[in-house]
Design a protein around this motif. Structure first.
Motif, mmCIF file in Angstrom:
data_model
loop_
_atom_site.group_PDB
_atom_site.id
_atom_site.type_symbol
_atom_site.label_atom_id
_atom_site.label_comp_id
_atom_site.label_asym_id
_atom_site.label_seq_id
_atom_site.Cartn_x
_atom_site.Cartn_y
_atom_site.Cartn_z
ATOM 1 N N ASP A 150 0.863 -1.190 0.000
ATOM 2 C CA ASP A 150 0.000 0.000 0.000
ATOM 3 C C ASP A 150 0.897 1.238 0.000
ATOM 4 O OD1 ASP A 150 -2.276 1.479 -0.026
ATOM 5 O OD2 ASP A 150 -3.084 0.733 1.861
ATOM 6 N N ALA A 151 0.345 2.383 -0.406
ATOM 7 C CA ALA A 151 1.170 3.604 -0.449
ATOM 8 C C ALA A 151 0.314 4.856 -0.542
ATOM 9 C CB ALA A 151 2.104 3.549 -1.655
ATOM 10 N N LYS A 152 0.869 5.959 -0.047
ATOM 11 C CA LYS A 152 0.243 7.282 -0.170
ATOM 12 C C LYS A 152 1.319 8.260 -0.635
ATOM 13 C CE LYS A 152 -4.102 8.191 0.719
ATOM 14 N NZ LYS A 152 -4.842 8.209 1.939
ATOM 15 N N GLN A 153 0.993 9.096 -1.601
ATOM 16 C CA GLN A 153 1.950 10.064 -2.097
ATOM 17 C C GLN A 153 1.464 11.484 -1.870
ATOM 18 O OE1 GLN A 153 4.066 12.643 -5.071
ATOM 19 N NE2 GLN A 153 1.928 12.521 -4.592
ATOM 20 N N TYR A 154 2.332 12.325 -1.287
ATOM 21 C CA TYR A 154 1.989 13.730 -1.078
ATOM 22 C C TYR A 154 2.796 14.608 -2.031
ATOM 23 C CZ TYR A 154 -0.062 12.133 3.308
ATOM 24 O OH TYR A 154 -0.813 11.480 4.253
ATOM 25 N N THR A 155 2.131 15.605 -2.596
ATOM 26 C CA THR A 155 2.797 16.618 -3.404
ATOM 27 C C THR A 155 2.966 17.832 -2.489
ATOM 28 O OG1 THR A 155 1.561 15.797 -5.294
ATOM 29 C CG2 THR A 155 2.597 17.964 -5.544
ATOM 30 N N ILE A 156 4.185 18.392 -2.451
ATOM 31 C CA ILE A 156 4.456 19.489 -1.508
ATOM 32 C C ILE A 156 5.119 20.654 -2.248
ATOM 33 C CG2 ILE A 156 5.667 20.107 0.640
ATOM 34 C CD1 ILE A 156 5.749 17.008 1.176
ATOM 35 N N PRO A 157 4.569 21.871 -2.112
ATOM 36 C CA PRO A 157 5.229 23.004 -2.766
ATOM 37 C C PRO A 157 6.558 23.326 -2.078
ATOM 38 C CG PRO A 157 3.079 23.658 -1.855
ATOM 39 C CD PRO A 157 3.362 22.284 -1.364
ATOM 40 N N VAL A 158 7.534 23.801 -2.842
ATOM 41 C CA VAL A 158 8.838 24.168 -2.279
ATOM 42 C C VAL A 158 8.728 25.588 -1.694
ATOM 43 C CG1 VAL A 158 11.263 24.629 -2.826
ATOM 44 C CG2 VAL A 158 10.094 22.671 -3.876
ATOM 45 N N ASP A 159 8.981 25.707 -0.383
ATOM 46 C CA ASP A 159 8.786 26.988 0.323
ATOM 47 C C ASP A 159 9.550 28.149 -0.304
ATOM 48 O OD1 ASP A 159 6.940 26.214 2.172
ATOM 49 O OD2 ASP A 159 8.435 25.588 3.664
ATOM 50 N N ASP B 210 7.951 31.582 -1.617
ATOM 51 C CA ASP B 210 8.344 32.874 -1.038
ATOM 52 C C ASP B 210 8.770 33.857 -2.133
ATOM 53 O OD1 ASP B 210 7.816 31.982 1.454
ATOM 54 O OD2 ASP B 210 9.902 31.556 2.013
ATOM 55 N N ALA B 211 9.563 33.374 -3.091
ATOM 56 C CA ALA B 211 10.055 34.252 -4.160
ATOM 57 C C ALA B 211 8.885 34.820 -4.961
ATOM 58 C CB ALA B 211 10.994 33.470 -5.083
ATOM 59 N N VAL B 212 7.924 33.961 -5.274
ATOM 60 C CA VAL B 212 6.779 34.388 -6.078
ATOM 61 C C VAL B 212 5.924 35.382 -5.289
ATOM 62 C CG1 VAL B 212 4.650 33.581 -7.165
ATOM 63 C CG2 VAL B 212 6.774 32.297 -7.489
ATOM 64 N N ARG B 213 5.743 35.099 -3.987
ATOM 65 C CA ARG B 213 4.941 36.011 -3.139
ATOM 66 C C ARG B 213 5.612 37.375 -2.999
ATOM 67 N NH1 ARG B 213 3.425 31.539 1.265
ATOM 68 N NH2 ARG B 213 1.320 31.107 0.544
ATOM 69 N N GLU C 178 11.840 31.950 -13.297
ATOM 70 C CA GLU C 178 11.540 30.801 -14.171
ATOM 71 C C GLU C 178 11.795 29.574 -13.317
ATOM 72 O OE1 GLU C 178 10.342 30.530 -17.164
ATOM 73 O OE2 GLU C 178 10.295 32.698 -17.513
ATOM 74 N N LEU C 179 10.776 28.806 -13.013
ATOM 75 C CA LEU C 179 10.960 27.667 -12.116
ATOM 76 C C LEU C 179 10.812 26.349 -12.873
ATOM 77 C CD1 LEU C 179 8.770 28.997 -9.168
ATOM 78 C CD2 LEU C 179 11.269 28.830 -9.180
ATOM 79 N N THR C 180 11.727 25.435 -12.643
ATOM 80 C CA THR C 180 11.603 24.111 -13.263
ATOM 81 C C THR C 180 10.623 23.297 -12.412
ATOM 82 O OG1 THR C 180 13.364 23.190 -11.910
ATOM 83 C CG2 THR C 180 14.017 24.150 -14.030
ATOM 84 N N THR C 181 10.198 22.176 -12.950
ATOM 85 C CA THR C 181 9.309 21.260 -12.224
ATOM 86 C C THR C 181 9.900 20.935 -10.856
ATOM 87 O OG1 THR C 181 8.707 20.358 -14.346
ATOM 88 C CG2 THR C 181 8.222 18.981 -12.456
ATOM 89 N N ARG C 182 11.195 20.623 -10.838
ATOM 90 C CA ARG C 182 11.881 20.224 -9.607
ATOM 91 C C ARG C 182 11.932 21.365 -8.587
ATOM 92 N NH1 ARG C 182 15.119 15.784 -9.083
ATOM 93 N NH2 ARG C 182 15.157 15.502 -11.322
ATOM 94 N N GLN C 183 11.995 22.585 -9.072
ATOM 95 C CA GLN C 183 12.097 23.726 -8.150
ATOM 96 C C GLN C 183 10.752 24.107 -7.529
ATOM 97 O OE1 GLN C 183 13.948 26.291 -11.031
ATOM 98 N NE2 GLN C 183 15.922 26.231 -9.978
ATOM 99 N N LYS C 184 9.651 23.625 -8.124
ATOM 100 C CA LYS C 184 8.329 24.031 -7.628
ATOM 101 C C LYS C 184 7.734 23.076 -6.588
ATOM 102 C CE LYS C 184 5.183 25.878 -10.282
ATOM 103 N NZ LYS C 184 4.196 25.863 -11.373
ATOM 104 N N HIS C 185 7.910 21.769 -6.818
ATOM 105 C CA HIS C 185 7.289 20.788 -5.920
ATOM 106 C C HIS C 185 8.249 19.655 -5.566
ATOM 107 C CE1 HIS C 185 3.756 22.473 -8.108
ATOM 108 N NE2 HIS C 185 3.233 22.429 -6.902
ATOM 109 N N THR C 186 8.065 19.120 -4.348
ATOM 110 C CA THR C 186 8.737 17.856 -4.002
ATOM 111 C C THR C 186 7.650 16.805 -3.815
ATOM 112 O OG1 THR C 186 8.679 18.436 -1.658
ATOM 113 C CG2 THR C 186 10.718 18.919 -2.843
ATOM 114 N N ARG C 187 8.074 15.540 -3.800
ATOM 115 C CA ARG C 187 7.111 14.448 -3.606
ATOM 116 C C ARG C 187 7.558 13.603 -2.420
ATOM 117 N NH1 ARG C 187 3.338 14.657 -7.282
ATOM 118 N NH2 ARG C 187 3.748 15.523 -9.339
ATOM 119 N N GLU C 188 6.585 13.193 -1.617
ATOM 120 C CA GLU C 188 6.901 12.397 -0.439
ATOM 121 C C GLU C 188 6.018 11.148 -0.464
ATOM 122 O OE1 GLU C 188 6.455 14.696 3.119
ATOM 123 O OE2 GLU C 188 8.024 13.555 4.133
#
Ligand code: NDP
Length: 328
Positions: free
Chosen positions: A168-177, A181-184, A190-200
């Motif tokens: 069994d498994a659960k996957q979380y998508t997490i925004p990179v803080d 912060d930079a966008v706010r 210019e953000l790559t896929t890797r720079q925007k989210h991590t996966r756990e």
């Protein structure tokens, strides 16, 4: 007279719609429709009935708006156009690339039967799409960002479950803080896929399974994980049940834009959602749009619409006069 709502398909969204109807006294549940044996489907509303989808023709005059709660992959492409021949319909279709095709099919069915269809309602597509559109209309000179999470991705959880040795498994998508912060701050990186989210990933492995191999298979899986920094935690079945049984989600839609003759001023628009239950929130949105479908039909309109086409006042249980008092 209250708006009579039918629920077509009784899974997470179906149950969520039932809960949402309890909070909207101008609507009532006319019935739940399922492909399964109706006797095996237990609903929450006392006095309401579960019907076989095969008997739906008999309910043509008993339902005003049918809320379609099937899956986007194979259910809704068939169910929504079919139901639009008999009822006003609302669905949560979220297969991005196929929305134009789905729209065309629902539009044809709805128009030729004098019905309203509102498709791709929910939060993304849905409220996020609407807020991206508002922000773009107001700040044409700018840049959009959408961050998802922290939340459970069903598709990614399923992909991990399909790996040999995974119970069994659960996957979380997490925004990179730091990206958030930079966008706010009004930067427009210019953000790559890797720079925007991590996966756990929280994984329950079969007894004796090679955990190192499973972890490697997850991290290198194309399309799903290889473009992200992924963390894998192996946990017990009990822990997964205790700490990871919910379906939370949410995210942020941010647009940063410039105004002024020399673009000297920066503005940041942000819409965020933090949802304990993705399906219950999605269902609440579906119910508000069912009210809009009913009202549009009362005006004699027909055809397919999306969230972009519905004026906000149609969603509210309050009258236009009451709403005007709240402008300020
Ligand atoms: P579910 O898998 O819970 O339900 C889908 C269908 O499966 C149901 O309509 C039901 O049909 C059938 N089903 C449910 N439970 C069972 C069961 N125990 N045994 C057999 N069949 C069952 O999906 P969700 O409700 O979670 O999501 C539906 C869709 O909503 C997703 O595919 C997704 O695309 C979309 N969605 C859209 C969002 C947005 O923001 N736009 C957000 C979240 C979801 P039946 O009763 O006829 O058997």
């Amino acid at each position: 007279m209250s708006i009579r709502i039918g629920i077509w398909g009784y899974g997470n969204l179906g149950r969520g719609v039932e809960c949402a109807l309890k909070q909207n006294p101008d609507m009532e549940l006319a019935g739940v429709f399922t492909r399964r044996d109706p006797k095996t489907v237990q609903i929450l509303t006392e006095g309401a009935s579960v019907y076989s989808t095969e008997d739906v023709e008999k309910m043509k005059d008993a339902v005003d708006v049918m809320i379609l709660c099937g899956g986007s992959a194979t259910d809704l492409p068939v169910q929504t156009p079919k139901c639009a021949q008999m009822f006003h319909v609302v669905d949560s279709f979220d297969t991005h690339a196929k929305i134009p095709e789905h729209f065309a099919k629902v539009d044809e069915a709805a128009k030729s039967n004098g019905k309203i269809g509102i498709i791709s309602v929910g939060w993304d597509p849905g409220m996020f799409s609407l807020n991206r559109m508002y922000a773009n209309a107001l700040l044409p000179n700018g840049k959009d960002y959408t961050f998802w999470g922290k939340g459970v991705s069903q598709g990614h959880s399923d992909a991990v479950r399909r790996i040999d040795g995974v119970k069994d498994a659960k996957q979380y998508t997490i925004p990179v803080d730091s990206a958030l912060d930079a966008v706010r701050n009004g930067d427009t990186p210019e953000l790559t896929t890797r720079q925007k989210h991590t996966r756990e990933c929280y994984v329950v492995a079969e007894e004796g399974a090679d955990q190192a191999r499973i972890e490697n298979e997850i991290k290198t899986m194309p399309n799903y994980f290889s473009d992200y920094d992924t963390t894998v935690h192996f946990i017990s079945e009990e822990e997964l049940k205790k700490n990871h049984s919910g379906i939370p989600h949410g995210g942020f839609v941010i647009r940063s834009g410039k105004t002024g003759w020399n673009e000297e001023n920066t503005h940041v628009i942000e819409y965020s959602l933090k949802l304990d239950s993705n399906p219950e929130f999605t269902s609440s949105v579906l119910v508000a749009y069912a009210r809009a479908a009913y009202r549009l039909s009362q005006e004699g309109q027909s055809g397919c619409k999306t969230v972009f086409d519905i004026a906000p006042a149609y969603l509210s249980a309050q009258s236009s006069e009451e709403l005007r008092k709240q402008l300020l």
